[in-house]
Design a protein around this motif. Structure first.
Motif, short mmCIF file in Angstrom:
data_model
loop_
_atom_site.label_atom_id
_atom_site.label_comp_id
_atom_site.label_asym_id
_atom_site.label_seq_id
_atom_site.Cartn_x
_atom_site.Cartn_y
_atom_site.Cartn_z
N GLN A 2 0.95 -1.01 0.04
CA GLN A 2 -0.04 -0.03 0.13
C GLN A 2 0.89 1.06 0.16
O GLN A 2 1.87 0.69 0.36
CB GLN A 2 -0.70 0.12 1.05
N ALA A 3 0.23 2.43 -0.42
CA ALA A 3 1.15 3.70 -0.83
C ALA A 3 1.48 4.30 0.72
O ALA A 3 2.73 4.64 1.05
CB ALA A 3 -0.05 4.40 -1.05
N ALA A 4 0.32 3.99 1.56
CA ALA A 4 1.32 3.94 3.25
C ALA A 4 2.27 3.82 3.63
O ALA A 4 2.62 4.14 4.65
CB ALA A 4 -0.09 4.24 3.68
N GLN A 5 2.57 2.79 3.33
CA GLN A 5 3.63 1.78 3.66
C GLN A 5 5.60 2.49 3.03
O GLN A 5 6.54 2.18 4.27
CB GLN A 5 4.05 0.64 3.17
N PHE A 6 4.62 3.78 2.69
CA PHE A 6 6.18 4.17 1.67
C PHE A 6 6.30 6.03 2.81
O PHE A 6 7.11 6.30 2.21
CB PHE A 6 5.91 4.52 0.74
N THR A 7 5.12 6.16 3.76
CA THR A 7 5.36 6.87 4.93
C THR A 7 6.56 7.53 5.32
O THR A 7 6.88 8.29 5.05
CB THR A 7 4.40 6.98 5.73
N TYR A 8 7.53 6.55 6.04
CA TYR A 8 8.36 6.39 6.81
C TYR A 8 9.68 7.03 5.75
O TYR A 8 10.57 7.99 5.69
CB TYR A 8 8.81 5.60 7.72
N ALA A 9 9.62 6.27 4.95
CA ALA A 9 10.70 6.67 3.67
C ALA A 9 10.13 7.46 2.75
O ALA A 9 11.76 8.36 2.55
CB ALA A 9 10.67 5.04 2.08
N ALA A 10 9.23 8.31 2.75
CA ALA A 10 8.61 9.51 1.47
C ALA A 10 9.38 10.56 2.97
O ALA A 10 10.07 11.82 2.43
CB ALA A 10 7.69 9.11 1.73
N LEU A 11 9.14 10.49 3.89
CA LEU A 11 9.59 11.28 5.04
C LEU A 11 11.04 11.24 4.77
O LEU A 11 12.01 12.83 4.93
CB LEU A 11 9.66 11.65 6.12
N TYR A 67 2.63 2.05 8.23
CA TYR A 67 3.79 2.88 7.81
C TYR A 67 4.97 2.78 7.52
O TYR A 67 6.13 3.27 7.06
CB TYR A 67 3.49 4.23 8.24
N VAL A 68 5.04 1.05 7.52
CA VAL A 68 7.11 1.02 6.58
C VAL A 68 7.11 0.27 5.53
O VAL A 68 6.30 -0.90 5.17
CB VAL A 68 7.24 0.53 7.87
N THR A 69 7.77 0.09 4.72
CA THR A 69 7.48 -1.17 4.17
C THR A 69 7.63 -2.62 4.04
O THR A 69 7.41 -3.53 3.50
CB THR A 69 9.06 -0.80 2.65
N GLY A 70 8.31 -2.58 5.03
CA GLY A 70 8.44 -4.73 5.67
C GLY A 70 9.61 -4.38 5.64
O GLY A 70 9.63 -5.97 5.82
N TYR A 71 10.87 -4.44 5.09
CA TYR A 71 11.50 -4.48 5.20
C TYR A 71 12.29 -4.11 6.32
O TYR A 71 12.39 -2.82 6.68
CB TYR A 71 12.65 -4.20 3.73
N GLY A 72 13.66 -4.82 6.86
CA GLY A 72 14.09 -4.64 8.07
C GLY A 72 15.44 -5.84 8.34
O GLY A 72 15.57 -7.14 7.64
#
Length: 229
Positions: A2-11, A67-72
């Motif tokens: 989902q687009a929301a999962q790129f929130t932290y990365a976009a910031l 709000y995160v991509t899921g990779y870690g």
């Protein structure tokens, strides 16, 4: 995804985009300091990431998967790893801009007095709030590291620019961290913080930002002045 999962990365991208683009400014020429900047970031990041991993594992804070991509790695999202690159880079860019454009602005004695006040205040907060682990460790580490910096007496010439950089950096900090804690991307266990918030941001995060900036700046200046390479 989902687009929301790129929130932290976009910031993070928004935080570093302008400083990175302006790193080749003729007066600041920030790129010429990269050989000191990136080692300072790596050393500081190693310290903060160990802290981050431990606190995440202990449940003192957590990251919202929406709000995160899921990779870690090691329980931290990849965005959190990049946080310790993007935020110090942007902050030290502001620091060098202050040095380049306001070279005569110096108030070392006033900044020294302010530092002693912060040391005493941080030590008191950590002592009286030992049960709140984020509060305790955050302000304890801040008091110890700032105390070491002041009494070592090699950073006095840079104190004015450091505090000015911190004050200016508070504006993007309020925006970015306000979103991170407002959505929330980062969630804090209520038993381990004071519960005092500014624009959704726990007051502890202001000390965390101060300590992160201070550690990066002192290591950065030590490497520059030592001319080890």
């Amino acid at each position: 995804m989902q687009a929301a999962q790129f929130t932290y990365a976009a910031l993070l991208l928004g935080t570093i985009a302008i400083p990175l683009a302006l790193s080749f400014d003729r007066k600041v020429h920030f790129y010429t300091h990269w050989k000191y900047l990136f080692p300072a970031i790596l050393v500081s990041a190693a310290v903060f990431l160990m802290w981050d991993v431990h606190f995440t594992d202990a449940g003192i804070w957590s990251f919202n998967p929406d709000y995160v991509t899921g990779y870690g790695y090691l329980g931290l999202p990849v965005e959190e790893w990049l946080f310790f690159l993007c935020i110090p880079y942007a902050s030290l860019f502001i620091y060098e801009v202050m040095k380049a454009y306001l070279p005569r602005l110096e108030m070392p004695n006033l900044m020294l007095a302010l530092s002693l006040f912060i040391i005493a205040g941080s030590a008191a907060i950590s002592y009286f709030h030992r049960a709140q682990l984020y509060t305790f460790f955050n302000f304890l580490f801040l008091a110890i590291y700032l105390g070491y910096t002041i009494f070592r007496n090699r950073f006095k010439a840079h104190l004015t620019k450091f505090y000015l950089c911190f004050l200016i950096g508070l504006l993007p900090f309020l925006i970015v961290n306000g979103i991170l804690t407002g959505l929330p991307v980062v969630e804090y266990h209520p038993e381990h913080i004071l519960g005092l918030r500014i624009f959704h941001i726990p007051v502890e995060d202001f000390g965390y930002f101060f300590l992160l900036l201070l550690m990066n700046t002192t290591i950065y200046e030590t490497l520059k002045e030592g001319k080890y390479y």
